[in-house]
Write an enzyme that holds these catalytic residues in place. Structure first.
Site, mmCIF file in Angstrom:
data_model
loop_
_atom_site.group_PDB
_atom_site.id
_atom_site.type_symbol
_atom_site.label_atom_id
_atom_site.label_comp_id
_atom_site.label_asym_id
_atom_site.label_seq_id
_atom_site.Cartn_x
_atom_site.Cartn_y
_atom_site.Cartn_z
ATOM 1 N N ASP A 3 14.906 -25.745 35.437
ATOM 2 C CA ASP A 3 14.295 -25.725 36.764
ATOM 3 C C ASP A 3 14.816 -26.923 37.537
ATOM 4 O OD1 ASP A 3 11.024 -24.497 37.689
ATOM 5 O OD2 ASP A 3 12.634 -25.264 38.978
ATOM 6 N N ILE A 4 14.365 -27.056 38.782
ATOM 7 C CA ILE A 4 14.722 -28.264 39.556
ATOM 8 C C ILE A 4 13.564 -29.252 39.567
ATOM 9 C CG2 ILE A 4 16.404 -27.093 41.042
ATOM 10 C CD1 ILE A 4 14.233 -26.896 43.192
ATOM 11 N N ASP A 21 20.013 -25.759 39.229
ATOM 12 C CA ASP A 21 19.738 -25.330 40.607
ATOM 13 C C ASP A 21 20.514 -24.035 40.840
ATOM 14 O OD1 ASP A 21 20.126 -26.891 43.910
ATOM 15 O OD2 ASP A 21 19.639 -24.835 43.281
ATOM 16 N N ILE A 22 19.812 -22.931 41.056
ATOM 17 C CA ILE A 22 20.513 -21.649 41.146
ATOM 18 C C ILE A 22 21.383 -21.591 42.392
ATOM 19 C CG2 ILE A 22 18.963 -20.220 39.776
ATOM 20 C CD1 ILE A 22 17.841 -19.291 42.558
ATOM 21 N N TYR A 110 10.127 -11.471 50.689
ATOM 22 C CA TYR A 110 10.088 -11.443 49.220
ATOM 23 C C TYR A 110 10.435 -10.033 48.722
ATOM 24 C CZ TYR A 110 7.771 -11.476 44.596
ATOM 25 O OH TYR A 110 7.453 -11.358 43.266
ATOM 26 N N LYS A 114 13.807 -8.591 46.821
ATOM 27 C CA LYS A 114 13.714 -7.989 45.489
ATOM 28 C C LYS A 114 14.330 -6.586 45.466
ATOM 29 C CE LYS A 114 11.964 -11.255 42.983
ATOM 30 N NZ LYS A 114 12.747 -11.833 41.859
HETATM 31 C C1 VAH Z 1 2.982 -12.271 44.608
HETATM 32 N N1 VAH Z 1 2.403 -12.605 42.281
HETATM 33 O O1 VAH Z 1 1.791 -12.045 44.799
HETATM 34 C C2 VAH Z 1 3.494 -12.229 43.179
HETATM 35 C C3 VAH Z 1 3.905 -10.847 42.775
HETATM 36 C C4 VAH Z 1 2.737 -8.758 42.665
HETATM 37 C C5 VAH Z 1 3.277 -9.741 43.579
HETATM 38 O O2 VAH Z 1 5.265 -10.692 42.733
HETATM 39 O O3 VAH Z 1 3.762 -12.527 45.506
#
Ligand code: VAH
Length: 282
Positions: A3-4, A21-22, A110, A114
């Site tokens: 990790d950092i 550091d990725i 996010y 993903k």
């Molecule tokens: C979030 N715990 O709440 C994370 C997850 C299910 C969502 O990836 O952002």
């Protein structure tokens, strides 16, 4: 592990730990070569709520970081695991249940990052034979401090209730979300990573253990902490939760590589009360 940030005492005493550091491709190459790394388990990411507060950083860590990791894995023929999430689905996806393959138009950076990770991993698998593996996790519950996720109310409630007996929940009482205890999460990851590739019909699987609402979680905790007092003050995270699956269909993981959860809501509550109490016993 890497990790950092500095490791906790427990992590440092639990096995090898190194700075990584990725965003530093050369640094990652150095570690892979000098430590003869063969599997890469890539968990670095800004989660849903915190990503909305810093989109440029989420793009760098979640997307640029993924590019480094997948290119590194291809170059050194690593077996690579990248987690995805219920957050990779959006309001246009079926929510109850949400199958493995359906429309994915997430409304958080996010979730967008993903879906990008899933598609990049599948592309490198199909085009270069990379052993890419990905599990879409539900909210993962552990006694570690909340990490900026929308599901983290189910972590914070245990810390707050044991400290003060009270908790103000940022989601409505009937907000149903898929969830999993950390032990099931780590066991699913291990079991999936050691599964012979011949058994895998796909490289991205949903996995889950249960779905519950804040009021159901509160009732389960109240069996052990009767003095618990919960209030509700929904905030911007309610909008994120309302765009996510309510129930996750993980039947393909259960069929193809034998996934089975071991923690239901009552067992999760017992484990979490025990884990969190240990942190407050000085
Ligand atoms: C979030 N715990 O709440 C994370 C997850 C299910 C969502 O990836 O952002």
């Amino acid at each position: 592990m890497s990790d950092i940030i500095k490791p906790t005492k427990a992590v440092a005493e639990n096995g090898p730990y190194i700075f990584a550091d990725i965003l530093d491709f050369k640094g990652l190459q150095d570690i892979v070569v000098n430590h003869r790394i063969d599997w890469l388990i890539h968990f670095s990411a800004l989660l849903s709520a915190i990503g909305e507060q810093n989109v440029p950083l989420a793009v760098r860590v979640n997307i640029e970081g993924m590019h480094n990791v997948i290119e590194l894995a291809k170059q050194y023929k690593l077996r690579v695991f990248v987690p995805s999430t219920i957050g990779a689905f959006g309001p246009e996806s079926p929510r109850n249940p949400t199958p493995n393959v359906t429309i994915q138009r997430p409304k958080t950076i996010y979730g967008v990052s993903k879906v990008h990770a899933e598609l990049m991993g599948e592309y490198y698998h199909h085009s270069f034979g990379l052993d890419f593996r990905c599990l879409r996790f539900p909210g993962v519950i552990s006694s570690d401090p909340p990490g900026g996720g929308t599901t983290d109310y189910a972590v914070a409630i245990f810390h707050e209730v044991l400290r003060t007996g009270r908790y103000e929940c940022y989601l409505k009482p009937d907000t149903r979300l898929p969830m999993m205890y950390i032990n099931d999460c780590l066991r699913a990851l291990w079991q999936y990573m050691v599964t012979p590739k011949e058994k895998l019909k796909r490289r991205v699987y949903n996995v889950t253990a249960m779905s519950f609402t804040p009021e159901e979680l509160t009732a389960a905790i109240a069996k052990h902490v009767p003095e618990i007092r919960i209030s509700y003050r929904p905030d911007s995270r309610q909008h994120i939760a309302d765009s996510w699956p309510q129930v996750f269909d993980d039947s393909e993981a259960r069929h193809d590589w034998g996934w089975r959860h071991e923690y239901d809501l009552d067992r999760l509550v017992l484990a979490m009360l025990e884990d969190v109490k240990k942190q407050y016993i000085t």
